[in-house]
Scaffold this motif. Sequence first.
Motif, PDB file in Angstrom:
ATOM      1  N   SER A 287       0.829  -1.198   0.000  1.00 20.55           N
ATOM      2  CA  SER A 287       0.000   0.000   0.000  1.00 20.55           C
ATOM      3  C   SER A 287       0.871   1.259   0.000  1.00 20.55           C
ATOM      4  O   SER A 287       0.604   2.220  -0.739  1.00 20.55           O
TER       5      SER A 287
ATOM      6  N   PRO B 274      -6.521   4.403  -9.590  1.00 23.20           N
ATOM      7  CA  PRO B 274      -6.396   5.656  -8.835  1.00 23.20           C
ATOM      8  C   PRO B 274      -7.688   6.455  -8.889  1.00 23.20           C
ATOM      9  O   PRO B 274      -8.388   6.461  -9.908  1.00 23.20           O
TER      10      PRO B 274
ATOM     11  N   VAL C 250      -5.308  -4.024  -6.406  1.00 22.35           N
ATOM     12  CA  VAL C 250      -4.805  -2.646  -6.479  1.00 22.35           C
ATOM     13  C   VAL C 250      -5.830  -1.855  -7.279  1.00 22.35           C
ATOM     14  O   VAL C 250      -5.921  -2.006  -8.500  1.00 22.35           O
TER      15      VAL C 250
ATOM     16  N   SER D 243      -1.534   3.457  -2.584  1.00 23.99           N
ATOM     17  CA  SER D 243      -2.886   3.002  -2.914  1.00 23.99           C
ATOM     18  C   SER D 243      -3.459   2.198  -1.762  1.00 23.99           C
ATOM     19  O   SER D 243      -2.720   1.531  -1.029  1.00 23.99           O
TER      20      SER D 243
END
Length: 228
Positions: free
Chosen positions: A187, A214, A211, A192
């Motif tokens: 992370s 964004p 993941v 993220s």
Amino acid sequence: MENHEADDRSTRQRVVDSILQHGPSTARQLADRLALTPAAVRRHLTALLAEGTLADAEQRVYGARGRGRPSKIFSLTDVARAEFPHTYDALAIAALRRLQEAAGSDAVRGLTEERLAGLEIQFNELKAEQPDRDSVEILQETLARNGYAPQVKPVASGEQLCQHHCPVAHVAAEFPILCEVETALFSRLLDSHVQRLATIAHGDGVCTTHVPHPVTQTTATLQEVTPS
């Protein structure tokens, strides 16, 4: 006869290596990947199942199921994973038990963070050399250099970082904090809010970390103005 047996052993090792690299696979996937006939793959899979190297299960089907029986999916057993290098053994587990008894869980966490510091250093060095490269790709390369057999798979909501080998799986089975610290490291490196979906240490065929894409400024603005 000896040459035939040697060829069989070589092909079965290729099957094992393919599953290690790509994760649990069907017979069709293995045949395509290794350029083998379906009959040859089935013969080698039968032998690997008999010796305890592989385990099989019905492949999960999401959505509407078609006609016919679900395909079998083949994964490595603990016996097979034991053939690959492991960082820790029973002595390490005993040492961590003693450390936890003497100094508590925070001491185990600190030791785990120290162990993973090398990954962070390697990641940062690669990032400095290739600043425009995608961070997930750099993490994948870093993990590959350290024997995790990683693979990145795109999904609708982002990417999945899959680790097909875990050098500390036996230790992490008793000390889940190892997985927690590793997830926190991912992370931080990727900047993220990643989510661990599965781990080898807890019986899954592969360690999987989600993941997410964004959050863009537009998305964030929409979230702020959308009434609850």
